[in-house]
Design a protein around this motif. Structure first.
Motif, PDB file in Angstrom:
ATOM      1  N   LYS A 161     -10.137  -3.847   1.055  1.00 26.91           N
ATOM      2  CA  LYS A 161     -10.166  -4.680   2.162  1.00 26.91           C
ATOM      3  C   LYS A 161      -9.725  -5.977   1.474  1.00 26.91           C
ATOM      4  O   LYS A 161     -10.078  -6.518   0.799  1.00 26.91           O
ATOM      5  CB  LYS A 161     -11.426  -4.994   2.944  1.00 26.91           C
ATOM      6  CG  LYS A 161     -11.836  -4.144   3.801  1.00 26.91           C
ATOM      7  CD  LYS A 161     -11.137  -4.202   5.094  1.00 26.91           C
ATOM      8  CE  LYS A 161     -11.678  -5.563   5.918  1.00 26.91           C
ATOM      9  NZ  LYS A 161     -11.267  -5.734   7.124  1.00 26.91           N
ATOM     10  N   CYS A 209      -1.866  -2.294  -7.242  1.00 27.86           N
ATOM     11  CA  CYS A 209      -2.217  -1.477  -5.801  1.00 27.86           C
ATOM     12  C   CYS A 209      -0.937  -1.578  -5.025  1.00 27.86           C
ATOM     13  O   CYS A 209      -0.913  -0.801  -4.096  1.00 27.86           O
ATOM     14  CB  CYS A 209      -3.486  -2.268  -5.278  1.00 27.86           C
ATOM     15  SG  CYS A 209      -2.921  -4.037  -4.507  1.00 27.86           S
ATOM     16  N   THR A 210      -0.164  -2.307  -5.268  1.00 28.27           N
ATOM     17  CA  THR A 210       1.239  -2.528  -4.405  1.00 28.27           C
ATOM     18  C   THR A 210       2.479  -1.859  -4.972  1.00 28.27           C
ATOM     19  O   THR A 210       3.538  -1.908  -4.294  1.00 28.27           O
ATOM     20  CB  THR A 210       1.647  -3.830  -3.922  1.00 28.27           C
ATOM     21  OG1 THR A 210       1.777  -4.698  -5.202  1.00 28.27           O
ATOM     22  CG2 THR A 210       0.621  -4.681  -3.220  1.00 28.27           C
ATOM     23  N   ILE A 270      -8.522   2.520  -0.802  1.00 26.54           N
ATOM     24  CA  ILE A 270      -8.274   1.161  -0.445  1.00 26.54           C
ATOM     25  C   ILE A 270      -9.257   0.090  -0.512  1.00 26.54           C
ATOM     26  O   ILE A 270     -10.291   0.371  -1.120  1.00 26.54           O
ATOM     27  CB  ILE A 270      -7.921   1.151   1.444  1.00 26.54           C
ATOM     28  CG1 ILE A 270      -9.337   1.471   1.814  1.00 26.54           C
ATOM     29  CG2 ILE A 270      -7.011   2.109   1.628  1.00 26.54           C
ATOM     30  CD1 ILE A 270      -9.384   1.315   3.452  1.00 26.54           C
ATOM     31  N   TYR A 279      -7.421   3.575   9.193  1.00 29.26           N
ATOM     32  CA  TYR A 279      -6.439   4.485   8.695  1.00 29.26           C
ATOM     33  C   TYR A 279      -6.589   5.842   9.510  1.00 29.26           C
ATOM     34  O   TYR A 279      -7.603   6.470   9.105  1.00 29.26           O
ATOM     35  CB  TYR A 279      -6.332   4.664   7.161  1.00 29.26           C
ATOM     36  CG  TYR A 279      -5.025   5.293   6.781  1.00 29.26           C
ATOM     37  CD1 TYR A 279      -3.937   5.745   7.443  1.00 29.26           C
ATOM     38  CD2 TYR A 279      -5.011   5.858   5.441  1.00 29.26           C
ATOM     39  CE1 TYR A 279      -3.028   6.667   7.005  1.00 29.26           C
ATOM     40  CE2 TYR A 279      -4.107   6.716   4.754  1.00 29.26           C
ATOM     41  CZ  TYR A 279      -3.095   7.105   5.794  1.00 29.26           C
ATOM     42  OH  TYR A 279      -2.140   7.784   5.050  1.00 29.26           O
ATOM     43  N   ILE A 295      -2.179   2.447  10.989  1.00 26.69           N
ATOM     44  CA  ILE A 295      -3.069   1.562  10.180  1.00 26.69           C
ATOM     45  C   ILE A 295      -3.350   0.378  11.005  1.00 26.69           C
ATOM     46  O   ILE A 295      -2.607  -0.112  11.592  1.00 26.69           O
ATOM     47  CB  ILE A 295      -2.340   1.272   8.907  1.00 26.69           C
ATOM     48  CG1 ILE A 295      -2.016   2.628   8.083  1.00 26.69           C
ATOM     49  CG2 ILE A 295      -3.038   0.132   8.138  1.00 26.69           C
ATOM     50  CD1 ILE A 295      -1.123   2.240   6.896  1.00 26.69           C
ATOM     51  N   VAL A 298      -5.377  -4.153   4.265  1.00 26.30           N
ATOM     52  CA  VAL A 298      -5.846  -3.499   3.120  1.00 26.30           C
ATOM     53  C   VAL A 298      -5.059  -3.270   2.010  1.00 26.30           C
ATOM     54  O   VAL A 298      -3.782  -3.476   2.153  1.00 26.30           O
ATOM     55  CB  VAL A 298      -6.410  -2.094   3.432  1.00 26.30           C
ATOM     56  CG1 VAL A 298      -7.564  -2.165   4.311  1.00 26.30           C
ATOM     57  CG2 VAL A 298      -5.323  -1.103   4.006  1.00 26.30           C
ATOM     58  N   PHE A 299      -5.484  -3.336   0.762  1.00 28.50           N
ATOM     59  CA  PHE A 299      -4.614  -2.833  -0.463  1.00 28.50           C
ATOM     60  C   PHE A 299      -4.696  -1.317  -0.555  1.00 28.50           C
ATOM     61  O   PHE A 299      -5.826  -0.659  -0.563  1.00 28.50           O
ATOM     62  CB  PHE A 299      -5.399  -3.305  -1.658  1.00 28.50           C
ATOM     63  CG  PHE A 299      -4.894  -5.205  -1.736  1.00 28.50           C
ATOM     64  CD1 PHE A 299      -3.950  -5.670  -1.606  1.00 28.50           C
ATOM     65  CD2 PHE A 299      -6.223  -5.920  -2.068  1.00 28.50           C
ATOM     66  CE1 PHE A 299      -3.457  -6.944  -1.767  1.00 28.50           C
ATOM     67  CE2 PHE A 299      -5.792  -7.306  -2.288  1.00 28.50           C
ATOM     68  CZ  PHE A 299      -4.543  -7.749  -1.841  1.00 28.50           C
ATOM     69  N   ALA A 300      -3.619  -0.645  -0.767  1.00 27.41           N
ATOM     70  CA  ALA A 300      -3.570   0.803  -1.176  1.00 27.41           C
ATOM     71  C   ALA A 300      -3.824   0.732  -2.779  1.00 27.41           C
ATOM     72  O   ALA A 300      -2.884   0.112  -3.424  1.00 27.41           O
ATOM     73  CB  ALA A 300      -2.350   1.228  -0.902  1.00 27.41           C
TER      74      ALA A 300
END
Length: 212
Positions: free
Chosen positions: A166, A191-192, A164, A63, A11, A15-17
């Motif tokens: 940004k 998202c986390t 994802i 990714y 990675i 970014v946020f997953a």
């Protein structure tokens, strides 16, 4: 003894997953011809100097997943000292340290990586980074990649399962969420949720053995 891994993931961005995403690995497992998969791909020429074309195919570094053979190609191509011409480094006038040129790094390390493989059939991207022509209107007419075009990003997330967001484009995705409803707000608020899961992390020694 060195630890062996069937696949390796890298990675290279903040970014946020938004959700669990395993398709990069699944593609490597189901298509034995592949040695590298990437979240996003592009047909754009450097600086958009020419119309998009398959001859310009490259994959973004946000990714990526590699087979054993693929990570060897990556290591030989990318694990080079900063003095290497691929960095186009110049010496900072105050610190005297070499500083890489960002555009040069993208052209040589990201775009150039595909060419390091024996065939483009060894590489696959899952989502088109290039914004479709129909989205290039109004204030967004010159924003040709998903990173800068919040409406296309929203389409990728809602319709295609893009996983994802940004981190440094918060202004764009927050504006999209406020305008278009609560669904995005809920996704990004959670998202986390997977951040605490146990991950298998390569230590530096193992990574060096794998790449070199």
């Amino acid at each position: 003894s060195s630890v062996k891994y069937d696949q390796v993931g890298l990675i290279n961005d903040s970014v946020f997953a938004l959700n669990k995403f395993t398709k990069l690995w699944e593609r490597l497992e189901t298509n034995p011809e592949l040695d590298m998969t990437s979240l996003s791909y592009s047909y754009s020429a450097p600086g958009w100097s020419e119309p998009p074309s398959s001859k310009h195919f490259w994959v973004e570094s946000i990714y990526r997943a590699f087979t054993q053979d693929g990570i060897q190609v990556f290591g030989q191509h990318s694990c080079v000292p900063i003095e290497d011409p691929k960095f186009c480094a110049t010496r900072d006038s105050s610190s005297k340290k070499l500083k890489p040129n960002k555009n040069c790094v993208v052209d040589n390390m990201e775009r150039g990586l595909v060419k390091a493989f024996s065939s483009t059939s060894k590489v696959e991207g899952l989502f088109a980074s290039d914004v479709p022509r129909g989205y290039l209107t109004g204030k967004l007419k010159n924003e040709k990649q998903w990173i800068f075009h919040h409406r296309y990003w929203k389409y990728l997330v809602e319709r295609r399962g893009f996983p994802i967001a940004k981190v440094n484009r918060q202004g764009n995705w927050r504006k999209t969420m406020v305008k278009d409803g609560a669904q995005m707000t809920t996704m990004l608020a959670n998202c986390t949720q997977y951040a605490g899961e146990e991950l298998s992390v390569l230590n530096r020694t193992e990574l060096e053995k794998l790449l070199l």
